[in-house]
Write a protein that holds these residues in place. Sequence first.
Motif, mmCIF file in Angstrom:
data_model
loop_
_atom_site.group_PDB
_atom_site.id
_atom_site.type_symbol
_atom_site.label_atom_id
_atom_site.label_comp_id
_atom_site.label_asym_id
_atom_site.label_seq_id
_atom_site.Cartn_x
_atom_site.Cartn_y
_atom_site.Cartn_z
ATOM 1 N N ASP A 163 -34.759 20.446 -52.625
ATOM 2 C CA ASP A 163 -33.964 20.820 -53.578
ATOM 3 C C ASP A 163 -32.999 21.895 -52.835
ATOM 4 O O ASP A 163 -32.270 22.912 -53.544
ATOM 5 N N THR A 165 -29.902 24.022 -51.186
ATOM 6 C CA THR A 165 -28.498 24.087 -51.284
ATOM 7 C C THR A 165 -28.147 24.806 -50.213
ATOM 8 O O THR A 165 -28.709 25.615 -49.193
ATOM 9 N N ARG A 231 -25.817 19.244 -52.914
ATOM 10 C CA ARG A 231 -26.629 20.247 -52.750
ATOM 11 C C ARG A 231 -25.902 20.889 -51.403
ATOM 12 O O ARG A 231 -25.920 22.299 -51.319
ATOM 13 N N ALA A 252 -25.108 20.575 -59.662
ATOM 14 C CA ALA A 252 -26.655 20.188 -59.591
ATOM 15 C C ALA A 252 -26.758 18.630 -60.053
ATOM 16 O O ALA A 252 -26.165 18.094 -60.898
ATOM 17 N N ARG A 254 -29.449 14.931 -58.915
ATOM 18 C CA ARG A 254 -30.562 14.448 -58.096
ATOM 19 C C ARG A 254 -30.532 12.813 -58.028
ATOM 20 O O ARG A 254 -29.883 11.957 -59.006
#
Length: 314
Positions: A163, A165, A231, A252, A254
């Motif tokens: 995750d 960034t 990200r 954000a 995914r």
Amino acid sequence: MAVRPLRVVFAGTPDFAVPCLAACRASGAEVVAVYTQPDRPAGRGRKLAASPVKEAALAAGIPVEQPESFKAESDRERLAAYAPDLMVVVAYGLILPRKVLAIPTLGCWNVHASLLPRWRGAAPIQRAILAGDSESGVDLMQMEAGLDTGPVLIERRTPIAADETGGSLHDRLSALGADALAEGLRRTLAGETLAARAQSEDGVMYAHKLDKAEAKLDFGEAAIALERKVRAFDPWPVAEAEVGGERLRIWAARAVEGVAGTEPGRIVAASREGIDVACAEGALRLLAVQRAGGRRIGIADYLNARPELKQAAS
């Protein structure tokens, strides 16, 4: 007879370089001057603003120099007048010519945010995330005339989280770089000559400067590639996409499994868990967005303002 302290000139500009300046000051070396980019227009008012490194230097009472370049002999003479033993360069923003590299007795060190020779150049942090690299790090390097081609003195490695960034990796590598620099200074002040490891000629990759146009998401790409863009471009330049007829900044997201045969760009699901947009491979689940003129909000709040998207996905 007392031993003269190591005289260091520090060259850096953005937030990334500030911890390294602090490491120089804490090492016992004498920071005799700080070089940084000229003040630039910033903010809505476009007023001239000092760089973070300049602000830190002024707060510490260190002389600040801001030449546009080192092309003028007078600028090189001014640097030489500081009689530096070492020049430490961290995200300065200028290519140093050979005549400058030759001024400090011990040459010039650079703290670079990648595991060289991978990701030489301007944007190594974001390029590593975009490429799906599993690991990054920082190299303390002895500078030479080529772009990030010098031998490595000290290396620090760190995994890239799933995750991660651009902002989170930036902050971790900034601290890691200061740690590597502190070790290099400590060992040099103790009289040690650091061993220099030549970079491999294999695996060279260039981290080209970020372009805002790269942040526009194309759902004709694979979802995992778009997730990496979201990200990598947090906090700048921030990914953008057309979603349900509205241009949004995507903060954000995914990658998730998609629905086979669905046209890229179509919303296939919309709930408090996220908005799933079909991609060439898989789907991109949007988790936090920003409307024009608004602030960053979670998807639940966004759907409260656009309930029709739930119906379009059903």
